[in-house]
Design a protein around this motif. Structure first.
Motif, mmCIF file in Angstrom:
data_model
loop_
_atom_site.group_PDB
_atom_site.id
_atom_site.type_symbol
_atom_site.label_atom_id
_atom_site.label_comp_id
_atom_site.label_asym_id
_atom_site.label_seq_id
_atom_site.Cartn_x
_atom_site.Cartn_y
_atom_site.Cartn_z
ATOM 1 N N LEU A 5 0.503 27.893 -41.101
ATOM 2 C CA LEU A 5 -0.843 28.315 -41.505
ATOM 3 C C LEU A 5 -1.913 27.677 -40.635
ATOM 4 O O LEU A 5 -2.967 28.267 -40.401
ATOM 5 N N ASN A 6 -1.661 26.479 -40.149
ATOM 6 C CA ASN A 6 -2.640 25.761 -39.339
ATOM 7 C C ASN A 6 -2.600 26.157 -37.868
ATOM 8 O O ASN A 6 -3.517 25.823 -37.122
ATOM 9 N N LYS A 7 -1.541 26.857 -37.447
ATOM 10 C CA LYS A 7 -1.444 27.287 -36.052
ATOM 11 C C LYS A 7 -2.431 28.411 -35.765
ATOM 12 O O LYS A 7 -2.850 29.133 -36.661
ATOM 13 N N GLU A 8 -2.747 28.555 -34.502
ATOM 14 C CA GLU A 8 -3.566 29.674 -34.051
ATOM 15 C C GLU A 8 -2.713 30.936 -34.125
ATOM 16 O O GLU A 8 -1.661 31.009 -33.502
ATOM 17 N N LYS A 9 -3.167 31.928 -34.888
ATOM 18 C CA LYS A 9 -2.346 33.101 -35.155
ATOM 19 C C LYS A 9 -2.935 34.363 -34.531
ATOM 20 O O LYS A 9 -4.137 34.503 -34.401
ATOM 21 N N THR A 10 -2.024 35.283 -34.212
ATOM 22 C CA THR A 10 -2.381 36.630 -33.788
ATOM 23 C C THR A 10 -1.900 37.577 -34.873
ATOM 24 O O THR A 10 -0.735 37.544 -35.258
ATOM 25 N N LYS A 116 -6.998 34.239 -35.075
ATOM 26 C CA LYS A 116 -7.895 34.158 -33.926
ATOM 27 C C LYS A 116 -7.966 35.489 -33.184
ATOM 28 O O LYS A 116 -9.004 35.854 -32.648
ATOM 29 N N ARG A 117 -6.856 36.212 -33.148
ATOM 30 C CA ARG A 117 -6.759 37.447 -32.370
ATOM 31 C C ARG A 117 -6.116 38.529 -33.227
ATOM 32 O O ARG A 117 -5.282 38.235 -34.069
ATOM 33 N N ASP A 137 -14.867 41.089 -31.659
ATOM 34 C CA ASP A 137 -14.568 41.024 -30.228
ATOM 35 C C ASP A 137 -13.165 40.502 -29.947
ATOM 36 O O ASP A 137 -12.759 40.410 -28.796
ATOM 37 N N ASN A 138 -12.404 40.184 -30.988
ATOM 38 C CA ASN A 138 -11.066 39.640 -30.806
ATOM 39 C C ASN A 138 -9.971 40.678 -31.082
ATOM 40 O O ASN A 138 -8.850 40.329 -31.411
ATOM 41 N N VAL A 139 -10.297 41.963 -30.945
ATOM 42 C CA VAL A 139 -9.361 43.046 -31.257
ATOM 43 C C VAL A 139 -8.840 43.666 -29.963
ATOM 44 O O VAL A 139 -9.610 43.962 -29.050
#
Length: 167
Positions: A5-10, A116-117, A137-139
């Motif tokens: 859950l704390n990781k940067e996710k896509t 994030k993405r 803008d992250n799509v």
């Protein structure tokens, strides 16, 4: 495994009526991922379910969001991924049992805010997800919005899993 859950996710999203021509592009995207990536996804559409299976086989850390309860309990790949702490299943409560009302939109907004993405396999311009993507803008879209022949029928009557995945 709360570390996921704390990781940067896509986040991977795909509309229910997935075009046939999309499958190759989506699986090329999955093949380009590495074990350091973390993907958030649903398994509410056929394409999302196929992507989940591909992520498990490729050993990509994954956060799976499901509504109310998780039903595929006897899947060996899912069980192994949980034991190896590369899969986290987050169960969100659904207000309306048939998936109607505001709950799917709220679920999608919540999960989008956690990532994030956002990578979209294909999003129907007339669907409920498309307005949620406006102004972000992250799509990233894997394919253009062209006319495709849908591979998935309007209504899914059953959910299936590959026989080798079952205990």
């Amino acid at each position: 495994n709360s570390d996921l859950l704390n990781k940067e996710k896509t986040l991977f999203l795909c509309s229910k009526r997935t075009p046939i021509g999309l499958y190759g592009d989506v699986f090329r995207w999955v093949d380009s991922l590495f074990e350091r990536d973390c993907i958030a996804c649903f398994n509410s559409t056929e394409m999302e379910d196929e992507v989940l299976k591909a992520l498990l086989v490729a050993r990509i850390p994954t956060v799976l969001y499901v509504m109310n309860r998780f039903t595929d309990k006897n899947n060996i790949q899912i069980e192994q991924a949980i034991v190896e702490q590369r899969l986290l299943i987050v169960v969100l409560k659904r207000d309306e049992p048939r998936g109607m009302g505001a709950t799917p939109r709220l679920r999608n907004s919540f999960v989008m805010s956690q990532c994030k993405r956002i990578v979209c396999g294909y999003v129907d311009k007339n669907g409920s997800v498309f307005p949620l993507l406006a102004g972000r803008d992250n799509v990233e879209f894997l394919v253009d919005h062209k006319c495709f022949i849908a591979a998935e029928p309007e209504i899914r009557r059953i959910r299936w899993t590959v026989a080798e995945d079952k205990v």
